[in-house]
Design an enzyme around this catalytic site. Structure first.
Site, PDB file in Angstrom:
ATOM      1  N   ARG A  72       2.312  -1.526   6.867  1.00  0.00           N
ATOM      2  CA  ARG A  72       1.851  -0.067   6.684  1.00  0.00           C
ATOM      3  C   ARG A  72       2.559   0.625   6.726  1.00  0.00           C
ATOM      4  O   ARG A  72       2.511   1.557   5.581  1.00  0.00           O
ATOM      5  CB  ARG A  72       0.630  -1.065   5.819  1.00  0.00           C
ATOM      6  CG  ARG A  72       0.444  -1.437   4.135  1.00  0.00           C
ATOM      7  CD  ARG A  72      -1.122  -1.440   4.252  1.00  0.00           C
ATOM      8  NE  ARG A  72      -2.011  -1.445   3.037  1.00  0.00           N
ATOM      9  CZ  ARG A  72      -2.485  -2.747   2.359  1.00  0.00           C
ATOM     10  NH1 ARG A  72      -2.190  -4.039   3.409  1.00  0.00           N
ATOM     11  NH2 ARG A  72      -2.522  -2.991   1.400  1.00  0.00           N
ATOM     12  N   LYS A 119       1.417  -9.824  -4.336  1.00  0.00           N
ATOM     13  CA  LYS A 119       1.485  -9.668  -2.819  1.00  0.00           C
ATOM     14  C   LYS A 119       0.987 -12.010  -2.763  1.00  0.00           C
ATOM     15  O   LYS A 119       0.951 -12.514  -1.790  1.00  0.00           O
ATOM     16  CB  LYS A 119       1.540  -9.224  -2.064  1.00  0.00           C
ATOM     17  CG  LYS A 119       2.347  -8.196  -2.082  1.00  0.00           C
ATOM     18  CD  LYS A 119       2.339  -7.195  -0.458  1.00  0.00           C
ATOM     19  CE  LYS A 119       2.011  -6.269  -0.665  1.00  0.00           C
ATOM     20  NZ  LYS A 119       0.187  -5.253  -1.466  1.00  0.00           N
ATOM     21  N   ARG A 147      -8.311  -7.424 -11.782  1.00  0.00           N
ATOM     22  CA  ARG A 147      -8.401  -8.153 -10.574  1.00  0.00           C
ATOM     23  C   ARG A 147      -9.567  -8.243 -10.162  1.00  0.00           C
ATOM     24  O   ARG A 147     -11.083  -7.739 -10.215  1.00  0.00           O
ATOM     25  CB  ARG A 147      -7.726  -7.930  -9.217  1.00  0.00           C
ATOM     26  CG  ARG A 147      -7.823  -9.190  -8.913  1.00  0.00           C
ATOM     27  CD  ARG A 147      -6.053  -8.581  -7.568  1.00  0.00           C
ATOM     28  NE  ARG A 147      -6.068  -7.412  -6.430  1.00  0.00           N
ATOM     29  CZ  ARG A 147      -5.464  -6.850  -5.634  1.00  0.00           C
ATOM     30  NH1 ARG A 147      -4.901  -7.921  -5.847  1.00  0.00           N
ATOM     31  NH2 ARG A 147      -6.535  -5.970  -5.124  1.00  0.00           N
ATOM     32  N   ARG A 170     -13.650  -6.360  -6.484  1.00  0.00           N
ATOM     33  CA  ARG A 170     -13.448  -6.242  -4.720  1.00  0.00           C
ATOM     34  C   ARG A 170     -14.286  -4.227  -4.875  1.00  0.00           C
ATOM     35  O   ARG A 170     -13.437  -4.040  -6.097  1.00  0.00           O
ATOM     36  CB  ARG A 170     -11.934  -5.600  -4.516  1.00  0.00           C
ATOM     37  CG  ARG A 170     -11.940  -7.094  -3.509  1.00  0.00           C
ATOM     38  CD  ARG A 170     -10.414  -7.493  -3.345  1.00  0.00           C
ATOM     39  NE  ARG A 170     -10.079  -5.871  -2.223  1.00  0.00           N
ATOM     40  CZ  ARG A 170      -8.278  -6.316  -1.989  1.00  0.00           C
ATOM     41  NH1 ARG A 170      -7.760  -6.993  -2.233  1.00  0.00           N
ATOM     42  NH2 ARG A 170      -7.797  -4.666  -1.609  1.00  0.00           N
ATOM     43  N   ARG A 197      -5.534   4.517  -2.954  1.00  0.00           N
ATOM     44  CA  ARG A 197      -4.139   3.675  -2.511  1.00  0.00           C
ATOM     45  C   ARG A 197      -3.438   3.814  -2.720  1.00  0.00           C
ATOM     46  O   ARG A 197      -2.226   3.289  -2.022  1.00  0.00           O
ATOM     47  CB  ARG A 197      -5.419   2.450  -3.080  1.00  0.00           C
ATOM     48  CG  ARG A 197      -5.937   2.113  -2.040  1.00  0.00           C
ATOM     49  CD  ARG A 197      -7.445   0.530  -2.292  1.00  0.00           C
ATOM     50  NE  ARG A 197      -7.055  -0.739  -2.627  1.00  0.00           N
ATOM     51  CZ  ARG A 197      -6.598  -1.666  -3.669  1.00  0.00           C
ATOM     52  NH1 ARG A 197      -7.224  -1.427  -3.956  1.00  0.00           N
ATOM     53  NH2 ARG A 197      -5.858  -3.037  -3.237  1.00  0.00           N
TER      54      ARG A 197
HETATM   55  P1  AMP Z   1      -5.300  -4.784   0.240  1.00  0.00           P
HETATM   56  O1  AMP Z   1      -5.903  -6.703   0.659  1.00  0.00           O
HETATM   57  O2  AMP Z   1      -3.566  -5.398   1.932  1.00  0.00           O
HETATM   58  O3  AMP Z   1      -5.160  -4.104  -0.295  1.00  0.00           O
HETATM   59  O4  AMP Z   1      -5.902  -3.992   1.883  1.00  0.00           O
HETATM   60  C1  AMP Z   1      -7.160  -3.906   1.609  1.00  0.00           C
HETATM   61  C2  AMP Z   1      -7.715  -2.380   2.199  1.00  0.00           C
HETATM   62  O5  AMP Z   1      -7.641  -2.984   4.099  1.00  0.00           O
HETATM   63  C3  AMP Z   1      -6.878  -1.450   2.189  1.00  0.00           C
HETATM   64  O6  AMP Z   1      -6.697  -0.494   1.800  1.00  0.00           O
HETATM   65  C4  AMP Z   1      -6.739  -0.462   3.648  1.00  0.00           C
HETATM   66  O7  AMP Z   1      -8.229   0.298   4.354  1.00  0.00           O
HETATM   67  C5  AMP Z   1      -7.056  -2.216   5.406  1.00  0.00           C
HETATM   68  N1  AMP Z   1      -5.830  -2.823   5.608  1.00  0.00           N
HETATM   69  C6  AMP Z   1      -5.017  -4.268   4.917  1.00  0.00           C
HETATM   70  N2  AMP Z   1      -4.218  -3.519   5.273  1.00  0.00           N
HETATM   71  C7  AMP Z   1      -4.138  -2.328   6.888  1.00  0.00           C
HETATM   72  C8  AMP Z   1      -2.732  -2.039   7.391  1.00  0.00           C
HETATM   73  N3  AMP Z   1      -1.841  -2.775   7.756  1.00  0.00           N
HETATM   74  N4  AMP Z   1      -3.057  -1.133   8.044  1.00  0.00           N
HETATM   75  C9  AMP Z   1      -4.410  -0.397   7.875  1.00  0.00           C
HETATM   76  N5  AMP Z   1      -5.185  -0.980   6.694  1.00  0.00           N
HETATM   77  C10 AMP Z   1      -5.030  -1.887   6.318  1.00  0.00           C
END
Ligand code: AMP
Length: 216
Positions: free
Chosen positions: A90, A15, A129, A162, A173
């Site tokens: 989400r 994404k 990644r 990360r 996740r």
């Molecule tokens: P991502 O980079 O989108 O995978 O997000 C990394 C982390 O940020 C996730 O595993 C969550 O802990 C937090 N996070 C990102 N977006 C959201 C969201 N919309 N709602 C809640 N937590 C989020």
């Protein structure tokens, strides 16, 4: 009225990569909730401190905190012509909140590309990644390696993995995604906004399909 595109899909499906390409092409703002949390973490803000404990465990940051953050972000002037939302909403509560906030701006979600892949592919992708320190450019040790190991092709900064991309957190996740985010597939399908794209194809092919579908 601004265009709002919600990119939906599991962690590791690409994404972020697609959102960056789309934002470059359309000049819409790329709003990634994960990137905003990571920025806050880096700058040790109050929001960053709250988010850290959830992110480290691969869990979602509470809805009220996340919704407030996105509301604030999309009211910035750079979001005036359009927004590509990456990683938000989400949960169903976040999707409802988004609907409400957009109606305040006389807007709505225009399209929801849903990028899919199987769990073993996601695990392979996330595990390999690497992101750059300076601007978050994304590489993969097997599928899109940098020219020089550990160094970003674009800005020369260091590449790092990360914390939440480490194997221990990845399974959690994906589990959280299946439990809390999957209901959004039916939610947006029911509204006629969803179109599905096979995310196991090469990055360029996914972009091509995405653009073709958005044109329609
Ligand atoms: P991502 O980079 O989108 O995978 O997000 C990394 C982390 O940020 C996730 O595993 C969550 O802990 C937090 N996070 C990102 N977006 C959201 C969201 N919309 N709602 C809640 N937590 C989020």
């Amino acid at each position: 009225m601004a265009t709002f595109i919600v990119l939906l899909g599991p962690p590791g499906v690409g994404k972020g990569t697609q959102a960056k390409v789309l934002a470059d092409m359309t000049k819409f703002a790329h709003v990634s909730s994960g990137d905003i949390f990571r920025e806050n973490l880096k700058n040790q803000t109050e929001l960053g401190k709250v988010a850290k404990s959830y992110m480290d465990k691969g869990e979602l940051v509470p809805d009220d905190v996340t919704i407030r953050m996105i509301r604030d972000r999309i009211s910035h002037p750079d979001c005036g012509s359009g927004v590509i939302l990456d990683g938000f909403p989400r949960t169903p509560a976040q999707a409802d909140a988004l609907e409400k906030m957009l109606s305040e701006f006389n807007g709505h979600v225009d399209a929801v590309p849903y990028i899919t892949a199987t769990e073993d592919i996601l695990i392979e992708r996330i595990g390999g990644r690497w992101s750059c320190r300076a601007q978050g450019h994304i590489y993969h040790q097997k599928f899109s390696p940098p020219k020089q190991a550990g160094v970003c092709d674009v800005d020369g900064s260091e590449l790092f993995q990360r914390d939440d991309d480490k194997v221990e957190t990845v399974a959690k996740r994906i589990h959280v995604y299946l439990e809390q985010t999957i209901p959004l597939v039916d939610y947006y399908r029911g509204k006629g906004k969803l179109f599905e794209i096979d995310g196991t194809q090469a990055v360029e092919q996914v972009t091509e399909k995405l653009l073709a579908a958005l044109k329609r």
